[in-house]
Design an enzyme around this catalytic site. Structure first.
Site, PDB file in Angstrom:
ATOM      1  N   MET A  17      10.859 -26.628  28.446  1.00 53.68           N
ATOM      2  CA  MET A  17      11.030 -25.312  29.068  1.00 53.68           C
ATOM      3  C   MET A  17      12.311 -24.679  28.540  1.00 53.68           C
ATOM      4  O   MET A  17      13.410 -25.188  28.792  1.00 53.68           O
ATOM      5  CB  MET A  17      11.070 -25.444  30.586  1.00 53.68           C
ATOM      6  CG  MET A  17       9.756 -25.892  31.194  1.00 53.68           C
ATOM      7  SD  MET A  17       9.840 -26.163  32.985  1.00 53.68           S
ATOM      8  CE  MET A  17      10.671 -27.760  33.040  1.00 53.68           C
ATOM      9  N   LEU A  18      12.150 -23.599  27.804  1.00 54.74           N
ATOM     10  CA  LEU A  18      13.279 -22.947  27.155  1.00 54.74           C
ATOM     11  C   LEU A  18      14.324 -22.529  28.186  1.00 54.74           C
ATOM     12  O   LEU A  18      13.987 -21.932  29.215  1.00 54.74           O
ATOM     13  CB  LEU A  18      12.792 -21.734  26.371  1.00 54.74           C
ATOM     14  CG  LEU A  18      13.730 -21.168  25.302  1.00 54.74           C
ATOM     15  CD1 LEU A  18      14.043 -22.229  24.249  1.00 54.74           C
ATOM     16  CD2 LEU A  18      13.102 -19.943  24.654  1.00 54.74           C
ATOM     17  N   GLN A  68      11.189 -31.247  20.781  1.00 57.66           N
ATOM     18  CA  GLN A  68      10.214 -30.232  20.384  1.00 57.66           C
ATOM     19  C   GLN A  68      10.840 -29.298  19.363  1.00 57.66           C
ATOM     20  O   GLN A  68      11.880 -28.683  19.613  1.00 57.66           O
ATOM     21  CB  GLN A  68       9.688 -29.408  21.555  1.00 57.66           C
ATOM     22  CG  GLN A  68       8.511 -28.538  21.073  1.00 57.66           C
ATOM     23  CD  GLN A  68       7.965 -27.583  22.104  1.00 57.66           C
ATOM     24  OE1 GLN A  68       8.658 -26.696  22.551  1.00 57.66           O
ATOM     25  NE2 GLN A  68       6.695 -27.758  22.460  1.00 57.66           N
ATOM     26  N   CYS A  98       4.129 -21.406  21.997  1.00 57.23           N
ATOM     27  CA  CYS A  98       4.964 -20.343  22.550  1.00 57.23           C
ATOM     28  C   CYS A  98       4.543 -18.987  21.986  1.00 57.23           C
ATOM     29  O   CYS A  98       4.441 -18.820  20.766  1.00 57.23           O
ATOM     30  CB  CYS A  98       6.433 -20.597  22.238  1.00 57.23           C
ATOM     31  SG  CYS A  98       7.542 -19.365  22.967  1.00 57.23           S
ATOM     32  N   ASN A 209      -2.011 -29.434  29.944  1.00 55.46           N
ATOM     33  CA  ASN A 209      -0.871 -28.724  30.516  1.00 55.46           C
ATOM     34  C   ASN A 209      -1.375 -27.403  31.085  1.00 55.46           C
ATOM     35  O   ASN A 209      -2.303 -26.802  30.551  1.00 55.46           O
ATOM     36  CB  ASN A 209       0.177 -28.498  29.413  1.00 55.46           C
ATOM     37  CG  ASN A 209       1.324 -27.604  29.838  1.00 55.46           C
ATOM     38  OD1 ASN A 209       1.699 -26.679  29.125  1.00 55.46           O
ATOM     39  ND2 ASN A 209       1.903 -27.860  30.994  1.00 55.46           N
ATOM     40  N   GLY A 210      -0.747 -26.960  32.172  1.00 60.49           N
ATOM     41  CA  GLY A 210      -1.086 -25.650  32.716  1.00 60.49           C
ATOM     42  C   GLY A 210      -1.626 -25.695  34.127  1.00 60.49           C
ATOM     43  O   GLY A 210      -2.698 -26.250  34.361  1.00 60.49           O
ATOM     44  N   GLY A 211      -0.869 -25.136  35.082  1.00 58.41           N
ATOM     45  CA  GLY A 211      -1.369 -24.946  36.436  1.00 58.41           C
ATOM     46  C   GLY A 211      -1.420 -26.179  37.318  1.00 58.41           C
ATOM     47  O   GLY A 211      -1.903 -26.107  38.445  1.00 58.41           O
ATOM     48  N   GLY A 231       5.106 -28.601  34.075  1.00 57.63           N
ATOM     49  CA  GLY A 231       6.298 -27.837  33.727  1.00 57.63           C
ATOM     50  C   GLY A 231       7.027 -27.299  34.929  1.00 57.63           C
ATOM     51  O   GLY A 231       7.865 -27.972  35.529  1.00 57.63           O
ATOM     52  N   ARG A 232       6.688 -26.084  35.340  1.00 57.07           N
ATOM     53  CA  ARG A 232       7.464 -25.388  36.372  1.00 57.07           C
ATOM     54  C   ARG A 232       7.506 -26.121  37.705  1.00 57.07           C
ATOM     55  O   ARG A 232       8.519 -26.092  38.402  1.00 57.07           O
ATOM     56  CB  ARG A 232       6.906 -23.973  36.562  1.00 57.07           C
ATOM     57  CG  ARG A 232       7.290 -23.014  35.442  1.00 57.07           C
ATOM     58  CD  ARG A 232       6.522 -21.714  35.540  1.00 57.07           C
ATOM     59  NE  ARG A 232       5.107 -21.902  35.210  1.00 57.07           N
ATOM     60  CZ  ARG A 232       4.161 -21.004  35.453  1.00 57.07           C
ATOM     61  NH1 ARG A 232       4.472 -19.869  36.048  1.00 57.07           N
ATOM     62  NH2 ARG A 232       2.919 -21.233  35.105  1.00 57.07           N
TER      63      ARG A 232
END
Length: 332
Positions: A17-18, A68, A98, A209-211, A231-232
């Site tokens: 995560m940037l 990464q 990205c 990945n995702g949700g 991630g988040r």
């Protein structure tokens, strides 16, 4: 052709995560889970080769940790992969997901899905100079190129180049018209497409990945796939990670409580501040630690209001900790 083994233990990973998953964040996350695979935020080849800072720095406690990389020049990617191996990273991951304008202008990220042979050339060049795994994180499509055949052709090309491990964000990316934040929410999730990918490429190690917000959702995905990347949710609710080792890796070790994690972070904060870090550089990653606990709001407020001040010290964290009392019946 030289092929590199997959990174083992990749059942659960924390996404790159940037501006967030820096070495302080990863040290903190490692206290919560001993098995989760941790990723650096994306680092460009230009920053590593020409930048003045040390963009490869990490704490030895972070293993297993993956660098990464953002880039598309095979020679530069190989050079940076070699540096990563020398520094002790466990794997190197190529960013093909990205969607930001800045990333596209640098010719890396999601736009590379349209150039699978270039990604393959990078994989080959990197694998020629390292023994650690070279992996790819991608989307399921870009713009109007979102049919399954497009994804299947991309994966076939990178697999033929020797890539054995993929992380697939189960949304396509719009390269124009949506911000990076919108690209994390607006394109619909398509888990079935990633499941189909695993059926068509059973020899590959594929993570989704995702949700994904709960470990129950992660366990459901592991019925179809090799790994799950979060991630988040891992960032906003880090205590989620404390259950990963037992639920997903079968560990019988008792995880640290949130209070114990704070206590173990204090000497780390002191060491890092002695080396020039500011208190807020580290404390900002810990704001969500007491999510859902009485006192969580006071914990966040005190750290947010005073943690960024130049004179903030670890003592402030102890003051905030006193406000987060999980056994109290008081509401916040």
């Amino acid at each position: 052709m030289k092929t590199n083994a997959v990174l083992s233990g990749h059942r659960f990973s924390v996404a790159p995560m940037l501006d967030w998953s820096d070495k302080h964040c990863r040290y903190f996350h490692r206290l919560l889970s001993q098995h989760a695979v941790l990723y650096t935020e994306m680092v460009t080849t230009g920053a590593i080769i020409y930048g003045s800072g040390d963009y490869l720095d990490f704490n030895t406690e972070e293993h297993p940790v993956v660098l990464q990389l953002g880039g598309s020049n095979p020679a530069d990617m190989a050079h940076c992969a070699k540096l990563a191996q020398q520094r002790g990273y466990d794997a190197v991951n190529i960013n093909v997901g990205c969607p930001s304008d800045r990333v596209q202008n640098g010719m890396f990220g999601a736009c590379l899905m349209a150039q699978p042979q270039l990604v393959a050339d990078c994989i080959k060049a990197m694998q020629d100079v390292v023994d650690i795994p070279v992996t790819v994180k991608t989307r399921i499509g870009i713009d109007d190129s979102d049919e399954y055949q497009f994804l299947q052709d991309f994966v076939a090309t990178v697999a033929d180049a020797g890539c054995q491990q993929l992380i697939v964000h189960a949304r396509k990316a719009w390269l124009k018209g949506l911000s990076p934040k919108e690209n994390r929410d607006i394109p619909p999730l398509n888990y079935q497409r990633v499941h189909q990918l695993k059926q068509d490429f059973p020899q590959l190690d594929i993570s989704i990945n995702g949700g994904i917000k709960t470990l129950q959702q992660a366990r459901e995905q592991l019925q179809y796939l090799d790994g799950v990347m979060v991630g988040r949710e891992a960032y906003s609710n880090p205590l989620l990670l404390s259950e990963v080792d037992a639920l997903l890796y079968g560990s019988t070790t008792t995880p640290l409580t949130a209070h114990q994690v704070v206590q173990q972070m204090l000497p780390y904060i002191e060491r890092q501040m002695q080396q020039g870090a500011r208190f807020w550089h580290i404390a900002r990653h810990m704001l969500g630690l007491f999510q859902g606990v009485p006192g969580a709001r006071q914990w966040r407020r005190l750290l947010s209001e005073k943690g960024h001040l130049a004179d903030a010290t670890p003592e402030l964290m102890l003051q905030a900790l006193a406000l987060a009392r999980p056994l109290d019946k008081l509401t916040n």
